[in-house]
Design a protein around this motif. Structure first.
Motif, PDB file in Angstrom:
ATOM      1  N   LEU A  67       0.628  -1.166   0.219  1.00  0.00           N
ATOM      2  CA  LEU A  67      -0.067   0.333  -0.375  1.00  0.00           C
ATOM      3  C   LEU A  67       0.520   1.455   0.072  1.00  0.00           C
ATOM      4  O   LEU A  67       0.620   2.395  -0.383  1.00  0.00           O
ATOM      5  CB  LEU A  67      -0.931   0.208   1.292  1.00  0.00           C
ATOM      6  N   THR A  68       2.398   1.298   0.920  1.00  0.00           N
ATOM      7  CA  THR A  68       2.867   2.598   0.344  1.00  0.00           C
ATOM      8  C   THR A  68       3.406   2.514  -0.140  1.00  0.00           C
ATOM      9  O   THR A  68       4.528   3.679  -0.181  1.00  0.00           O
ATOM     10  CB  THR A  68       3.598   2.770   1.954  1.00  0.00           C
ATOM     11  N   ILE A  69       4.401   1.923  -1.238  1.00  0.00           N
ATOM     12  CA  ILE A  69       5.418   1.631  -2.135  1.00  0.00           C
ATOM     13  C   ILE A  69       4.969   2.468  -2.843  1.00  0.00           C
ATOM     14  O   ILE A  69       3.754   2.453  -4.750  1.00  0.00           O
ATOM     15  CB  ILE A  69       5.055  -0.125  -2.895  1.00  0.00           C
ATOM     16  N   PRO A  70       5.778   3.813  -3.109  1.00  0.00           N
ATOM     17  CA  PRO A  70       5.422   5.029  -4.481  1.00  0.00           C
ATOM     18  C   PRO A  70       5.895   4.621  -5.845  1.00  0.00           C
ATOM     19  O   PRO A  70       7.518   3.757  -5.989  1.00  0.00           O
ATOM     20  CB  PRO A  70       5.637   5.785  -3.557  1.00  0.00           C
ATOM     21  N   THR A  71       5.241   4.532  -6.747  1.00  0.00           N
ATOM     22  CA  THR A  71       5.934   4.439  -8.134  1.00  0.00           C
ATOM     23  C   THR A  71       6.697   4.892  -8.129  1.00  0.00           C
ATOM     24  O   THR A  71       7.727   4.236  -8.976  1.00  0.00           O
ATOM     25  CB  THR A  71       4.626   5.260  -9.114  1.00  0.00           C
ATOM     26  N   GLU A  72       7.575   5.776  -7.605  1.00  0.00           N
ATOM     27  CA  GLU A  72       9.377   6.453  -8.027  1.00  0.00           C
ATOM     28  C   GLU A  72      10.375   5.518  -7.483  1.00  0.00           C
ATOM     29  O   GLU A  72      11.085   5.339  -8.463  1.00  0.00           O
ATOM     30  CB  GLU A  72       9.233   7.344  -6.918  1.00  0.00           C
ATOM     31  N   ALA A  73       9.271   4.621  -6.809  1.00  0.00           N
ATOM     32  CA  ALA A  73      10.553   3.282  -6.210  1.00  0.00           C
ATOM     33  C   ALA A  73      11.147   2.230  -7.345  1.00  0.00           C
ATOM     34  O   ALA A  73      11.704   1.453  -6.763  1.00  0.00           O
ATOM     35  CB  ALA A  73       9.930   2.878  -4.640  1.00  0.00           C
ATOM     36  N   VAL A  74       9.493   2.312  -7.627  1.00  0.00           N
ATOM     37  CA  VAL A  74       9.784   0.727  -8.856  1.00  0.00           C
ATOM     38  C   VAL A  74       9.003   1.311 -10.023  1.00  0.00           C
ATOM     39  O   VAL A  74       9.853   0.389 -11.408  1.00  0.00           O
ATOM     40  CB  VAL A  74       8.655   0.040  -8.288  1.00  0.00           C
ATOM     41  N   PRO A  98       9.716  -4.920  -9.218  1.00  0.00           N
ATOM     42  CA  PRO A  98      10.770  -4.421  -9.435  1.00  0.00           C
ATOM     43  C   PRO A  98      11.651  -3.544  -7.777  1.00  0.00           C
ATOM     44  O   PRO A  98      12.907  -3.061  -8.730  1.00  0.00           O
ATOM     45  CB  PRO A  98       9.484  -3.293  -9.530  1.00  0.00           C
ATOM     46  N   LEU A  99      10.648  -3.663  -6.779  1.00  0.00           N
ATOM     47  CA  LEU A  99      11.295  -2.879  -5.783  1.00  0.00           C
ATOM     48  C   LEU A  99      12.694  -3.766  -5.303  1.00  0.00           C
ATOM     49  O   LEU A  99      13.543  -2.750  -5.186  1.00  0.00           O
ATOM     50  CB  LEU A  99      10.213  -2.866  -4.623  1.00  0.00           C
ATOM     51  N   VAL A 100      13.071  -4.987  -5.328  1.00  0.00           N
ATOM     52  CA  VAL A 100      14.229  -5.569  -5.427  1.00  0.00           C
ATOM     53  C   VAL A 100      14.753  -5.213  -5.896  1.00  0.00           C
ATOM     54  O   VAL A 100      16.501  -4.754  -5.456  1.00  0.00           O
ATOM     55  CB  VAL A 100      13.720  -6.979  -4.913  1.00  0.00           C
ATOM     56  N   ARG A 101      14.791  -5.531  -8.108  1.00  0.00           N
ATOM     57  CA  ARG A 101      15.680  -5.270  -8.712  1.00  0.00           C
ATOM     58  C   ARG A 101      15.771  -3.390  -8.032  1.00  0.00           C
ATOM     59  O   ARG A 101      17.117  -3.822  -8.852  1.00  0.00           O
ATOM     60  CB  ARG A 101      14.455  -5.354  -9.967  1.00  0.00           C
ATOM     61  N   GLY A 102      15.460  -2.888  -8.235  1.00  0.00           N
ATOM     62  CA  GLY A 102      15.845  -1.614  -7.610  1.00  0.00           C
ATOM     63  C   GLY A 102      16.824  -1.496  -6.721  1.00  0.00           C
ATOM     64  O   GLY A 102      17.686  -0.120  -6.387  1.00  0.00           O
ATOM     65  N   ALA A 103      16.532  -2.089  -5.195  1.00  0.00           N
ATOM     66  CA  ALA A 103      17.276  -2.073  -4.584  1.00  0.00           C
ATOM     67  C   ALA A 103      18.778  -2.969  -4.903  1.00  0.00           C
ATOM     68  O   ALA A 103      19.924  -2.268  -4.536  1.00  0.00           O
ATOM     69  CB  ALA A 103      16.297  -3.231  -3.480  1.00  0.00           C
ATOM     70  N   GLN A 104      18.531  -3.643  -5.867  1.00  0.00           N
ATOM     71  CA  GLN A 104      19.902  -4.298  -6.681  1.00  0.00           C
ATOM     72  C   GLN A 104      20.831  -3.257  -7.435  1.00  0.00           C
ATOM     73  O   GLN A 104      21.745  -2.220  -7.286  1.00  0.00           O
ATOM     74  CB  GLN A 104      19.387  -4.958  -6.800  1.00  0.00           C
ATOM     75  N   PHE A 105      19.768  -2.515  -8.100  1.00  0.00           N
ATOM     76  CA  PHE A 105      20.371  -0.997  -9.299  1.00  0.00           C
ATOM     77  C   PHE A 105      21.028  -0.611  -8.201  1.00  0.00           C
ATOM     78  O   PHE A 105      22.450  -0.283  -8.751  1.00  0.00           O
ATOM     79  CB  PHE A 105      19.160  -0.450  -9.459  1.00  0.00           C
ATOM     80  N   SER A 106      20.516  -0.022  -6.790  1.00  0.00           N
ATOM     81  CA  SER A 106      20.820   0.382  -6.842  1.00  0.00           C
ATOM     82  C   SER A 106      22.219   1.321  -5.256  1.00  0.00           C
ATOM     83  O   SER A 106      23.094   1.510  -5.522  1.00  0.00           O
ATOM     84  CB  SER A 106      19.752   1.290  -5.059  1.00  0.00           C
TER      85      SER A 106
END
Lengths: 263, 319
Positions: A100-107, B54-62
């Protein structure tokens, strides 16, 4: 008693803030329509030059598919998490809750590179699948709350009549849950229609796939300070959601304000 | 949860009690069914594939230095330390703090005081006011941005009013607000205030109507004036609503991409650059993909902390 004076002052305060809330929009309307002359020429010109016909069609396609698929998936997941007991159910629920809190910017950046590598950038699928993912986080959370509020005796009665869990869901629980489902549908519709960052990044080269908000941003790029034309474009893209809102405002408000509600 | 438990019929309670494992009695209601996984799976697969992954990948890319084209090189935590060492990024997070003031704190304070002042009377036409006040929330932010660019423009209504004041003998305050190094950030912030104030008012109005009238009457019998009444009745009664309003508006400030991109593109200079904009800017304009991802991950953490933290802060540990 100062009751009536107090009442007048209170209503005056509310009226002032109501005017503040609508003033920029009324400004948009007067500019776009060249009031008081009432000239729809701006709309025709904006529609034609801004290719809003194409962009609106794309937004309708993306929004319809996102809302339909995410609603069905959310209803199913919410049903299981709200009425059934199985190993890992709590963990799965917490996982959805975290979303619910994951912003589009993060993904959006990893989505862009990974979707591009499998050929899904500049496609409807690339626009729709991530938005379904964002919508089922809220949808599952919302539908689970509804299914938990249903008296278990209802589910038990259906089962005693020999109904399978599938039939119980679609024939018994979904019809009586229409208000909750409608709230979810209007919110996901609004969020999907208004989403800007994702289409901006995913649809980077195929102009024919631009959604309505993206279209407005490019329209602004070519008509910097022609405000009456820009306003017409802004009205075109905002109108569908505002119209739905006027009829279903209760659902919008109740749903959005529950977004921050925890268990 | 409590209502569900109350609905539970004596029959089913008996059935649970005779179930092989007594432990189940304290578990939440619902039949134990492995079929539940089949219902959850489709949503979970798409959710995991297109949001969590994608969140995990984002953390990896970072953790890499990458321009988006060539080979990536391991960077460790250096992208994160740049959030503090790069003056533009440090400025961006500072701007975010200022915007939270405009997006969350200011609307909540204004709305709270106004609604508290209204707590003594019933409001007529509440549905109408609610609909109008909440309207800015549902209009696409890109359209809001276009409307406010006109509001702030050289010949827009705000400058017209200020020129009118100038004609009356006051100094000339008119300017191109969004192009002004000093005023662009507050100007953007006030758009957020405008969006947030209606949401806060709607929440507080609903909350204040739910406070029992007897509490106000009791306070008045005790001789409490409007100020005491505010602190002893209204403020405690609206704690929950305040937490919700602060959370939603703070998240709005953190996710502030659309407005900045449309209205100022971070300018003039770097004066309205915010982290949400820098995610896009660093990735696609300056080719610093790892840095863009580090900012994105940081924003996700901030959004999570804001959601978890504000409720605890406002509602207190007891609830």
């Amino acid at each position: 008693m100062s009751g009536s004076r107090e009442r007048i002052i209170n209503h005056a305060i509310l009226a002032v803030f109501a005017v503040i809330a609508v003033f920029p929009m009324l400004g948009v309307l007067t500019q776009a329509l060249r009031l008081p002359e009432l000239d729809f020429g701006n709309f025709a010109e904006a529609w034609r030059e801004g290719h809003f016909g194409t962009y609106m069609r794309n937004s309708v396609i993306v929004t319809t598919v996102t809302v339909a698929v995410s609603s069905v998936l959310s209803i199913m997941a919410g049903y299981a998490l709200g009425t059934m007991r199985f190993r890992g159910a709590t963990a799965v629920f917490l996982l959805f809750l975290a979303g619910l809190t994951i912003p589009t910017e993060a993904v959006v950046v990893p989505l862009y590179f990974d979707l591009r590598s499998i050929g899904l950038d500049n496609t409807y699928a690339g626009l729709i699948l991530p938005q379904i993912a964002m919508s089922v986080a809220f949808g599952t959370f919302w539908m689970r709350a509804y299914f938990r509020s249903v008296p278990p005796s209802l589910v038990e009665a259906a089962r005693m009549d020999g109904a399978s869990s599938w039939t119980t869901l679609w024939r018994v629980l979904v019809p009586i849950g229409r208000p909750a489902i409608l709230t979810m549908v209007v919110l996901v519709t609004m969020w999907t229609w208004n989403e800007f960052l994702l289409p901006l990044v995913i649809v980077n080269s195929d102009e024919g796939l631009r959604t309505a908000p993206l279209g407005l941003s490019f329209f602004q790029g070519t008509h910097h300070t022609d405000y009456s034309l820009l306003m017409a474009g802004a009205l075109i893209i905002a109108a569908p959601i505002v119209i739905v809102y006027i009829f279903l405002q209760r659902h919008f408000i109740a749903g959005m304000l529950s977004g921050a509600v925890k268990e | 949860m409590t209502t569900v438990a109350r609905h539970k019929s004596p029959v089913s309670r008996q059935a649970t009690a005779t179930a092989p494992r007594a432990r189940e009695r304290v578990r939440p209601p619902g039949a134990p069914r492995r079929v539940g996984w089949l219902y959850v799976l489709p949503a979970l697969v798409i959710y995991a594939g297109f949001l969590l992954w994608p969140l995990v990948r984002g953390a990896q890319f970072s953790l890499y230095d990458w321009d988006g084209l060539g080979p990536a090189t391991w960077a460790g935590m250096s992208n994160y330390s740049r959030l503090l060492s790069d003056p533009v990024l440090r400025g961006a997070f500072w701007h975010l703090l200022v915007l939270i003031l405009f997006y969350a704190v200011l609307p909540c304070i204004i709305a709270f005081v106004l609604v508290a002042a209204m707590s003594r009377t019933r409001i007529r036409g509440l549905t109408f006011f609610r609909t109008v006040l909440f309207l800015p929330q549902v209009v696409a932010m890109v359209a809001v941005a276009v409307a406010w660019q006109w509001m702030y423009s050289a010949d827009g209504p705000i400058n017209s009013v200020l020129r009118g004041l100038h004609a009356l003998g006051l100094p000339d305050w008119s300017r191109g607000w969004l192009g002004d190094f000093t005023f662009a950030l507050p100007a953007v912030g006030l758009v957020g205030t405008w969006v947030g104030i209606g949401l806060a008012m709607v929440l507080f109005l609903a909350g204040v109507q739910k406070i029992p009238r007897e509490l106000y009457e009791a306070a008045r019998i005790d001789g409490a004036g409007p100020v005491r009444e505010f602190f002893t009745v209204t403020l405690p009664g609206l704690r929950r609503e305040l937490a919700v309003a602060l959370t939603l508006t703070t998240i709005m400030a953190i996710r502030n991409f659309d407005l900045i991109y449309m209205a100022t593109s971070g300018g003039p200079g770097d004066s309205t650059k915010v982290p949400a904009y820098e995610v896009y800017n660093r990735t696609f304009n300056t080719g610093e993909v790892g840095l863009g991802c580090a900012i994105g991950v940081t924003l996700a953490v901030l959004a999570f902390l804001a959601t978890a933290g504000i409720g605890r802060l406002v509602e207190g540990r007891d609830s």
